[in-house]
Scaffold this active site. Structure first.
Site, mmCIF file in Angstrom:
data_model
loop_
_atom_site.group_PDB
_atom_site.id
_atom_site.type_symbol
_atom_site.label_atom_id
_atom_site.label_comp_id
_atom_site.label_asym_id
_atom_site.label_seq_id
_atom_site.Cartn_x
_atom_site.Cartn_y
_atom_site.Cartn_z
ATOM 1 C CD GLU A 148 64.985 0.525 69.149
ATOM 2 O OE1 GLU A 148 64.885 -0.249 70.120
ATOM 3 O OE2 GLU A 148 64.824 1.757 69.247
ATOM 4 N N GLY B 245 64.345 0.848 61.515
ATOM 5 C CA GLY B 245 63.062 0.430 60.964
ATOM 6 C C GLY B 245 63.076 0.692 59.471
ATOM 7 C CB CYS C 185 36.569 14.772 50.172
ATOM 8 S SG CYS C 185 35.519 13.878 49.057
HETATM 9 N N1 LLP Z 1 63.498 3.413 67.694
HETATM 10 C C1 LLP Z 1 62.608 4.259 68.228
HETATM 11 C C2 LLP Z 1 62.540 4.407 69.674
HETATM 12 C C3 LLP Z 1 61.745 4.985 67.402
HETATM 13 O O1 LLP Z 1 60.875 5.824 67.946
HETATM 14 C C4 LLP Z 1 61.821 4.820 66.001
HETATM 15 C C5 LLP Z 1 60.927 5.552 65.127
HETATM 16 C C6 LLP Z 1 62.777 3.913 65.480
HETATM 17 C C7 LLP Z 1 63.601 3.235 66.366
HETATM 18 C C8 LLP Z 1 62.936 3.634 64.024
HETATM 19 O O2 LLP Z 1 63.234 4.743 63.250
HETATM 20 P P1 LLP Z 1 63.560 4.510 61.704
HETATM 21 O O3 LLP Z 1 64.839 3.706 61.622
HETATM 22 O O4 LLP Z 1 62.430 3.762 61.109
HETATM 23 O O5 LLP Z 1 63.677 5.889 61.140
HETATM 24 N N2 LLP Z 1 56.076 7.957 60.850
HETATM 25 C C9 LLP Z 1 57.364 8.567 60.545
HETATM 26 C C10 LLP Z 1 58.481 8.009 61.330
HETATM 27 C C11 LLP Z 1 58.246 8.059 62.829
HETATM 28 C C12 LLP Z 1 59.271 7.244 63.498
HETATM 29 C C13 LLP Z 1 58.966 6.997 64.902
HETATM 30 N N3 LLP Z 1 59.993 6.295 65.592
HETATM 31 C C14 LLP Z 1 57.606 8.502 59.047
HETATM 32 O O6 LLP Z 1 56.735 8.041 58.327
HETATM 33 O O7 LLP Z 1 58.640 8.971 58.560
#
Ligand code: LLP
Length: 441
Positions: free
Chosen positions: A298, A300, A370
């Site tokens: 999964e 991202g 700001c």
């Molecule tokens: N699956 C679940 C249940 C998740 O909560 C997340 C990310 C992913 C998959 C994907 O994770 P990835 O492969 O993208 O690392 N805003 C933060 C990241 C928060 C991620 C939240 N969940 C950032 O900008 O680094």
């Protein structure tokens, strides 16, 4: 150093002479100076080829290293819009939506229900109703949520598959705001609660079909998944013994990291991460004479971050104390990650990026907002940069725009998709009128 920095950019990064003969950065066959002139800045762009390549890397690695059925879910929270949802669905990926909002985008993009998965740690009534109506899978976070699903499911003929989110008790090594797997995390259920959840599903004839865990986001060593996998495989065995229940699917979540800065190089490959996960799972479950669960990864960030570039124009160059400030037309409103996680980025000038040596002192890149915390990049070696120059920030394709805000009345940037020299606008820049759309008096 600059060469390493260049490798943080999309696969199609190239240096070609612009009209004036000076070399300029190109991505997806497009001249970044021309893109900025056509779409204005700050501008975000995706190189489509650099989305296709990690998707393929996951697919190939899964087929090479996992002997059972396997697939990929795209964690839409990293970057969700109609074009992205369509692209991922066309690749055959399931699209993970956190809540009714993302689910609405996936549906509007035409993603079929079988390719929609609903996540959420505290799902609202609207989230659950949308999930029950339009998702192929719901990942259940907790026992009260399961009870609510049972109530809502009462009058339905068809039900999405339910996967139970396990809290494995192990987080990955990352910023603490991105850790989710630890024993006191707000996400998921412990082993006893999962056994109770399976028993509940059996009593209420709910289609519990799989287990899910996610230890956290942006980790760099494949081996970090192993303790959690071991815990979850032990749980699969326990569920088989105690409840005569077998997981048809198992998702180890996402979280695989990428290189944002030249100091993050070299980075372990997607193949190494998939191979480590797949081999451990197949090995742990080999003693059961039951079919291997479907391994559904999964990711991202590792699918989209490297494909993205943020383009900013330098408005003001300033000296203050010992610092050289480059003040850009974007910052914390389109990229909160440095302020929130101390995320460390890099950048190159678009024009003649490699030909000019760095000068002392290093540059500090900040936006127009700001807040002294509106700091995009601290202390970066860069050549002399003139006012009006364009700077390109690599590894900008994940989370930045999804976490963007209208702070100080900022207008969220335009987003383009580049392929074979064509730039398609996929999301327009906000206008000042958009800022009034929700005000009702
Ligand atoms: N699956 C679940 C249940 C998740 O909560 C997340 C990310 C992913 C998959 C994907 O994770 P990835 O492969 O993208 O690392 N805003 C933060 C990241 C928060 C991620 C939240 N969940 C950032 O900008 O680094």
């Amino acid at each position: 150093m600059y060469r390493d920095r260049l490798s943080l950019f999309p696969d199609t990064i190239a240096l070609r002479p612009a009209r004036n003969g000076v070399p300029a950065l190109h991505v997806g066959g497009c001249d970044l100076n021309e893109l900025a002139a056509a779409f204005d800045t700050p501008l975000y762009l995706y190189d489509q080829a650099t989305i296709d390549s990690p998707v393929e890397a996951y697919q190939v690695a899964l087929s090479r290293h996992y002997p059972g059925p396997a697939g990929i879910t795209y964690a839409g929270k990293a970057g969700m819009n109609l074009a992205m949802a369509r692209l991922m669905a066309a690749h055959g990926l399931v699209v993970d939506c956190t809540g009714v909002g993302e689910l609405h985008i996936a549906r509007a993009a035409g993603v079929p229900p079988a390719q929609i998965l609903l996540h959420g740690v505290n799902k609202s009534h609207a989230d659950l109703q949308a999930g029950l109506a339009h998702a192929g899978t719901i990942v259940v976070d907790n026992l009260p949520e399961l009870a609510r699903i049972a109530q809502l499911a009462h009058a339905r003929d068809a039900m999405p598959a339910l996967w139970l989110r396990v809290r494995p008790g192990f987080a990955v090594d990352t910023h603490r705001f991105r850790q989710t797997g630890q024993h006191d995390s707000k996400f998921g259920m412990d082993a006893d609660e999962c056994v109770e959840a399976v028993a509940f599903c059996q009593r209420h004839q709910l289609p519990a079909a799989g287990l899910h865990f996610h230890q956290g986001s942006h980790f760099h060593k494949a081996e970090e998944v192993l303790p959690a996998l071991e815990m979850v495989c032990a749980l699969i065995g326990r569920l088989q013994r105690e409840r005569n229940w077998w997981a048809q699917a198992l998702s180890p979540g996402g979280g695989w990291g990428i290189a944002y800065h030249e100091d993050d190089l070299p980075h372990q490959s997607i193949e190494r991460y998939v191979a480590t996960t797949a081999a451990a799972l197949a090995e742990s479950l080999s003693s059961f004479s039951l079919p291997l669960p479907r391994l559904q990864m999964e990711p991202g960030r590792s699918l989209v971050a490297r494909a993205g570039v943020a383009l900013y124009r330098v408005g003001t160059v300033k000296r203050a104390g010992s610092r050289r400030w480059l003040l850009l037309d974007g910052g914390m409103a389109d990229n909160i990650r440095p302020a929130l996680y101390h995320a460390r980025y890099s950048a190159l000038p678009v024009t003649d990026p490699l030909g000019r040596p760095p000068v002392v002192p290093n540059a500090w890149l900040a936006g127009p907002f700001c807040e002294s915390g509106d700091l995009l990049i601290e202390d970066l070696p860069l050549p002399e940069i003139e006012m009006g120059e364009l700077l390109a920030v690599p590894a900008s394709g994940a989370y930045q725009l999804m976490m963007a805000s209208n702070y100080n009345g900022a207008l969220r940037p335009a987003l383009t998709m580049l392929r074979h020299g064509n730039a398609q606008l996929i999301q327009r820049r906000e206008t000042v009128d958009d800022l009034l759309l929700r005000d009702v008096v």
